[in-house]
Every structure is written in C-alpha cells, then in structure tokens.
Design a protein around this motif. Structure first.
Motif, mmCIF file in Angstrom:
data_model
loop_
_atom_site.group_PDB
_atom_site.id
_atom_site.type_symbol
_atom_site.label_atom_id
_atom_site.label_comp_id
_atom_site.label_asym_id
_atom_site.label_seq_id
_atom_site.Cartn_x
_atom_site.Cartn_y
_atom_site.Cartn_z
ATOM 1 N N VAL A 283 0.777 -1.121 -0.132
ATOM 2 C CA VAL A 283 -0.011 0.036 -0.219
ATOM 3 C C VAL A 283 0.909 1.191 0.095
ATOM 4 N N HIS B 101 -2.729 5.541 -2.222
ATOM 5 C CA HIS B 101 -4.010 4.683 -2.135
ATOM 6 C C HIS B 101 -4.657 5.250 -0.964
ATOM 7 N N SER C 20 -7.706 -1.560 -6.496
ATOM 8 C CA SER C 20 -6.178 -1.506 -6.548
ATOM 9 C C SER C 20 -5.590 -2.991 -6.513
ATOM 10 N N ALA D 285 -2.959 -2.662 -3.402
ATOM 11 C CA ALA D 285 -3.512 -2.749 -1.942
ATOM 12 C C ALA D 285 -4.306 -3.965 -1.713
ATOM 13 N N TYR E 157 -12.828 0.241 -3.630
ATOM 14 C CA TYR E 157 -11.545 0.926 -4.104
ATOM 15 C C TYR E 157 -10.581 -0.265 -4.920
#
Lengths: 209, 209
Positions: free
Chosen positions: B98, B102, B162, B165, B160
């Motif tokens: 992360v 982020h 990602s 992440a 979210y």
C-alpha cells in the motif's frame, strides 16, 4: 487506436480441468472473450483483431476481425506489431473482470506504454502507443520483462494498478474472484455451476446445488 | 480521521512457515507493520492506534499508541469503533504494498464507507466515515459481509480497485508479489532471502544465493 486479443479455444484453460470439463472450458473461454469484446465496445474501442490458431475456434456470432496463425503467442504478436502504425492494446481474452473504466483510464494515460500487471508476474494488458519498434515477450515474469523492454527503448511507462484487471482466470481460486466481483456472461456461466464456500480463513469454490 | 491497525506478532503468519522460521516471521511482520505506519505517515495520517494482544509484541521504536486487548479481532474492533467519533480507517498490518497514493485516494472519496478488497473475499482496508454505529465482521468472505452491512445501514459504499492494495501477505506466493512490486523494509528483508524463479508459465519463490 486498436485492440488485439490473443485467443485459443481448443483445450483451453487446462488448469481449470479439476472443476470444468473440456467442453465446459471451451464454452467458458468463449464467454470470457465475449465479455472482453463487450467491454472494449462499451469503451468505444471499435477496431479489434482476434489472433487465434484456428478459425474454427471463434464462434460465428463474433463479428470481430479474426487473424489465424499457427505461430506461438510471442511470434504472432511481434509479427502483428510490425504491421500496425497506430496505438495498440494487447488485451488477454481471460479478463472478464475488466470494465470500460479500466480501458478508458488506460488509454487516457499520456505515457508511451501502459502495463497492467497480473498476479504472479504476468502482463494482462499492454497498451503501446508506437508499436512498430516494440516487441513483446510473454510467459514467465513478463511484467518485469516488458518494463525492461520499455526502459531499454527509453520510453515512459505507467503501471496501471487495478485489482479487477489483475485477475486473469486460470485456476479454480480465480473463479471465486469472478463470483465475488464479476458481471457479464462468464460470471453468469460460473454462477450456474458454483457457489462460494466460506470457512473461517478462506473462501473456496463449491458446487451450486 | 484516524487509523487503526490490528496487529499480532506472536506466531504470526503460520502459512509462511514453509519458507520462514518463527523468528523470521516475527521479524517480518514487524517490518510490514513499520511499512504500513510509514505509508500512513507519508499520507499525513498522524492519529494511529495499534490494536494488539500483547504489549511485548510491539517494538520499542514504534511510537504509535498501542491498545492491548485479549479479545478476538472482531470483538476488539467493534468495541473500539463504539468509542470513536471521527472517520476511521481499519488497515491490516500485512499490506506492505500500500502506498500513500492509495491512502489519499481512499480518504478523498465522498462515500460513507470505502472498502479495499483482498484476494479470496477478504477486506484489506475499511474506511468508515461514521464508525459509531458500524460493526465489522472479518474472516471468511468479509468483503461481501461488509458490503451487506453497509447496504443494511443504507449507507453508500465505494469499492476501491487496487492490485497493490489487494495483496495481503499470507502465503509464499504473496512474497513473489512483494519482490516484484514492493518497496520498503519488508521487501528489502525478503529480497535478502529470496529471489524469483521464472519458469515458462509461473513465477515462484527461490532462495537468494
């Protein structure tokens, strides 16, 4: 710009053979391809080529241009790239979680090359603004290799960070992601056959009854 | 806003025991925690609580507030949430990939709850604007559970998306992602011990010699 999708139907996705029969896998990869085609279409990418090893592997209701070649993945793509004089997106056919938002964000980048990593060092999407002198090298740690190729050409690179676009469907555990986060035809197909099984630590695939 | 990091050092990450000894795993989880703390700090998140089961598990050079409780993960977090009257980010300690980007993008969302899925149905980060009436339920398919909780409260949610992440470090294959895409202390630690081994289809962990 245009997009190119390498695609193989015959005996596809052998790592799913513990949960899907050969016939099911062939149906399933076709639905994933259609999902990718729909996503590209929604993102207004209209010039698309499918690169495949046999014309019989592409369903009649797919109206996209099909290029048939017996060459291996890297060879056929590198031959293809020499003939293209506009930005090109190489997008794999096993990415049913990719959405039009991804395609739009990738094509909106001002870098020379945009790469979307998959898990395990793979390259799921590669968007190349000037493909004439570019060459690809899939398999193995292709993410790292492609980054090196871009660097060696003194071009700029953008690593596009997306969980959904990182998931190429290869193994049964990937079907869990499709069930949890998916939409579209491939997800519906898998949903008819499987459910997710929740234990304390992990989420696994189970039969849909 | 504040952030809370559930953390456990003793016998941590047993699924890495095939490649790291107990002592190494305990060193490694501490470095991952420090990476997460650094990332939060770079994103200007300064109010941080570490929730842990033993004060002896948190290194002396970590100056963050530590809350010690013998309760289980869900129980301790739910007790914690009732006492917080500002937006709170629950971020796991095993997310060394992360970045501050982020954290900033997550906290910039105007939705009520922001959730960052991990692979296999997990919840890696949960950012809750109004935590007083919220409750969490980790383990199993917590991503789906948390989405349902938000829906039942008639609140808005943002998922979210990602890749970086999404990667919580649990298994040897996750260390490959850390080596390929990481930065920071946990990555450096693993890089001293392992390299990536490239075969045609996959990328695996091998000893660094």
């Amino acid at each position: 710009m245009r997009a190119v999708i390498p695609y193989k139907k015959e005996n596809a996705k052998s790592r799913l053979s513990s949960v899907l029969t050969l016939g099911e896998r062939e149906e399933f990869v076709e639905l994933m391809l259609k999902d990718v085609l729909n996503t590209l279409s929604k993102a207004d990418v209209n010039k698309i080529d499918i690169l495949t090893t046999s014309i019989y592997g592409v369903a009649d209701d797919i109206e996209t241009n099909v290029i048939v070649s017996e060459l291996g993945l890297n060879e056929v793509l590198n031959q293809y790239l020499t003939k293209i004089s506009e930005p090109v997106m190489i997008i794999m056919a096993d990415l049913p979680l990719v959405t039009k938002r991804h395609i739009r964000e990738i094509t909106a980048s001002d870098k020379d090359v945009i790469i979307v990593p998959g898990r395990g060092g793979g390259t799921n999407i590669l968007y190349i603004k000037d493909p004439t002198h570019f060459h690809v090298k899939y398999y193995g740690s292709s993410f790292r290799t492609h980054c090196d190729i871009v660097k060696d050409m003194s071009q700029s690179i953008y690593v596009y960070d997306s969980f959904l676009a990182s998931i190429d469907i290869d193994e049964p555990q990937d079907l869990v992601e499709l069930l949890l986060h998916g939409h579209g035809m491939a997800k519906d197909y898998i949903k008819q056959k499987f459910d997710i099984e929740v234990s304390k630590e992990r989420v696994k695939l189970s039969s849909a009854l």
